[in-house]
Write a protein that holds these residues in place. Structure first.
Motif, PDB file in Angstrom:
ATOM      1  N   SER A   1      35.454  51.581  40.526  1.00 47.52           N
ATOM      2  CA  SER A   1      34.780  50.490  39.375  1.00 47.52           C
ATOM      3  C   SER A   1      35.096  49.363  39.693  1.00 47.52           C
ATOM      4  O   SER A   1      34.578  48.149  40.139  1.00 47.52           O
ATOM      5  CB  SER A   1      34.358  51.400  37.765  1.00 47.52           C
ATOM      6  OG  SER A   1      34.426  52.601  38.394  1.00 47.52           O
ATOM      7  N   ILE A   2      36.586  49.024  39.765  1.00 47.05           N
ATOM      8  CA  ILE A   2      37.229  47.522  40.068  1.00 47.05           C
ATOM      9  C   ILE A   2      37.189  46.985  40.685  1.00 47.05           C
ATOM     10  O   ILE A   2      36.866  46.260  40.691  1.00 47.05           O
ATOM     11  CB  ILE A   2      39.332  47.804  39.607  1.00 47.05           C
ATOM     12  CG1 ILE A   2      39.304  48.342  37.697  1.00 47.05           C
ATOM     13  CG2 ILE A   2      39.300  46.614  39.489  1.00 47.05           C
ATOM     14  CD1 ILE A   2      40.313  48.655  37.567  1.00 47.05           C
TER      15      ILE A   2
ATOM     16  N   LEU B   1      40.754  42.198  38.218  1.00 46.71           N
ATOM     17  CA  LEU B   1      39.637  41.810  37.638  1.00 46.71           C
ATOM     18  C   LEU B   1      40.007  40.496  36.907  1.00 46.71           C
ATOM     19  O   LEU B   1      39.231  39.387  36.716  1.00 46.71           O
ATOM     20  CB  LEU B   1      39.817  42.441  36.485  1.00 46.71           C
ATOM     21  CG  LEU B   1      38.885  44.665  36.983  1.00 46.71           C
ATOM     22  CD1 LEU B   1      38.879  45.266  35.798  1.00 46.71           C
ATOM     23  CD2 LEU B   1      37.561  43.753  37.653  1.00 46.71           C
ATOM     24  N   VAL B   2      41.165  40.015  36.348  1.00 46.05           N
ATOM     25  CA  VAL B   2      41.248  39.001  35.761  1.00 46.05           C
ATOM     26  C   VAL B   2      41.400  37.997  36.237  1.00 46.05           C
ATOM     27  O   VAL B   2      41.150  37.133  36.645  1.00 46.05           O
ATOM     28  CB  VAL B   2      43.168  38.866  34.980  1.00 46.05           C
ATOM     29  CG1 VAL B   2      43.698  37.655  35.127  1.00 46.05           C
ATOM     30  CG2 VAL B   2      43.379  40.240  33.917  1.00 46.05           C
ATOM     31  N   GLU B   3      42.338  38.163  38.014  1.00 43.01           N
ATOM     32  CA  GLU B   3      42.008  36.742  38.968  1.00 43.01           C
ATOM     33  C   GLU B   3      40.749  36.564  39.298  1.00 43.01           C
ATOM     34  O   GLU B   3      39.572  35.321  39.638  1.00 43.01           O
ATOM     35  CB  GLU B   3      42.657  37.402  40.219  1.00 43.01           C
ATOM     36  CG  GLU B   3      42.496  36.677  41.295  1.00 43.01           C
ATOM     37  CD  GLU B   3      42.845  37.096  42.833  1.00 43.01           C
ATOM     38  OE1 GLU B   3      44.159  36.613  42.705  1.00 43.01           O
ATOM     39  OE2 GLU B   3      42.699  37.634  43.290  1.00 43.01           O
ATOM     40  N   ALA B   4      39.568  37.878  39.827  1.00 39.34           N
ATOM     41  CA  ALA B   4      38.316  37.113  40.086  1.00 39.34           C
ATOM     42  C   ALA B   4      37.370  36.303  38.707  1.00 39.34           C
ATOM     43  O   ALA B   4      36.631  35.020  38.999  1.00 39.34           O
ATOM     44  CB  ALA B   4      37.480  38.943  40.029  1.00 39.34           C
ATOM     45  N   VAL B   5      37.744  36.901  37.478  1.00 38.59           N
ATOM     46  CA  VAL B   5      36.995  36.019  36.330  1.00 38.59           C
ATOM     47  C   VAL B   5      37.826  34.911  36.220  1.00 38.59           C
ATOM     48  O   VAL B   5      36.666  34.101  36.200  1.00 38.59           O
ATOM     49  CB  VAL B   5      37.081  36.659  35.034  1.00 38.59           C
ATOM     50  CG1 VAL B   5      36.211  36.033  33.703  1.00 38.59           C
ATOM     51  CG2 VAL B   5      35.980  38.246  35.853  1.00 38.59           C
ATOM     52  N   VAL B   6      39.612  34.905  36.065  1.00 37.68           N
ATOM     53  CA  VAL B   6      39.579  33.527  35.573  1.00 37.68           C
ATOM     54  C   VAL B   6      39.305  32.220  36.450  1.00 37.68           C
ATOM     55  O   VAL B   6      38.808  31.687  36.018  1.00 37.68           O
ATOM     56  CB  VAL B   6      41.266  34.207  34.975  1.00 37.68           C
ATOM     57  CG1 VAL B   6      41.944  32.457  34.767  1.00 37.68           C
ATOM     58  CG2 VAL B   6      40.868  35.085  33.786  1.00 37.68           C
TER      59      VAL B   6
END
Length: 215
Positions: A8-9, A113-118
């Protein structure tokens, strides 16, 4: 929240890469030089960094960090220099070529996920591009940041004595004065990024913003 499975990630990360590629396809030369939310980096630099991290392997990361004398900032700078082509469209093509990769440094998978969004917002906000993110991956990224020390890029210490409440999903954490905001606004704030004055509300919002500005 229940931790998301790796499949999912990666699915969410790949979707965020795809969405960012689409948003950047028609930028002008001047827009590529727009300062991002990352101090000292323009939009093109952040994209080059995303290419670099997508190509990173666990063993390669260790080798690079040793070459950088254990200095993460120096390693990131070297990565941007390595992947930033003279023509931004070439860098974008490189990002397109790594869109579906599942490699990364030896860190918790939620950091992808942090990297992709931020970093997506590091690029989009200065350009005036708005994305409506799926809530679940953003909340998973937020949960990770709130368990991670500021010393290694998280925001755990910033929310001591505060209660965070996401207004767009099932997320509440902590005790104390309340800070309410969208999942993206909360994630950006605890990741050291500026948000608009109207994005956070509650008795603890001022304290959180002050802590973030001096961290």
């Amino acid at each position: 929240m229940t931790p998301q499975p790796a499949s999912s990630i990666w699915s969410a990360v790949h979707e965020e890469r795809r969405a960012l590629i689409q948003d950047l396809e028609n930028l002008s030369a001047a827009q590529w030089q727009t300062p991002s939310l990352c101090p000292g980096w323009d939009v093109h630099d952040v994209l080059a960094h995303l290419v670099d991290t997508a190509k990173t392997t666990r063993l390669g990361f260790i080798r690079r960090l040793l070459a950088a004398r254990m200095d993460f900032d120096r390693d990131n700078t070297a990565g941007v220099f390595r992947e930033r082509a003279q023509d931004p469209q070439i860098t974008l093509a490189a990002f397109r070529s790594v869109q579906s990769r599942k490699s990364g440094p030896p860190v918790p998978l939620a950091t992808r996920l942090v990297e992709a969004v931020v970093h997506g917002e590091d690029i989009r906000r200065p350009l005036g591009i708005v994305r409506t993110y799926p809530v679940a991956p953003v909340l998973a990224a937020l949960q990770h940041q709130l368990k991670t020390s500021v010393k290694i890029g998280g925001g755990k210490e910033l929310v001591d004595g505060l209660r965070l409440v996401a207004t767009d999903g099932p997320f509440e954490l902590g005790r104390g004065d309340e800070v309410r905001g969208s999942s993206v606004a909360l994630l950006l704030t605890v990741s050291g990024r500026p948000v608009r004055d109207d994005e956070l509300d509650g008795g603890g919002s001022g304290a959180l913003l002050k802590r973030c500005s001096t961290s």
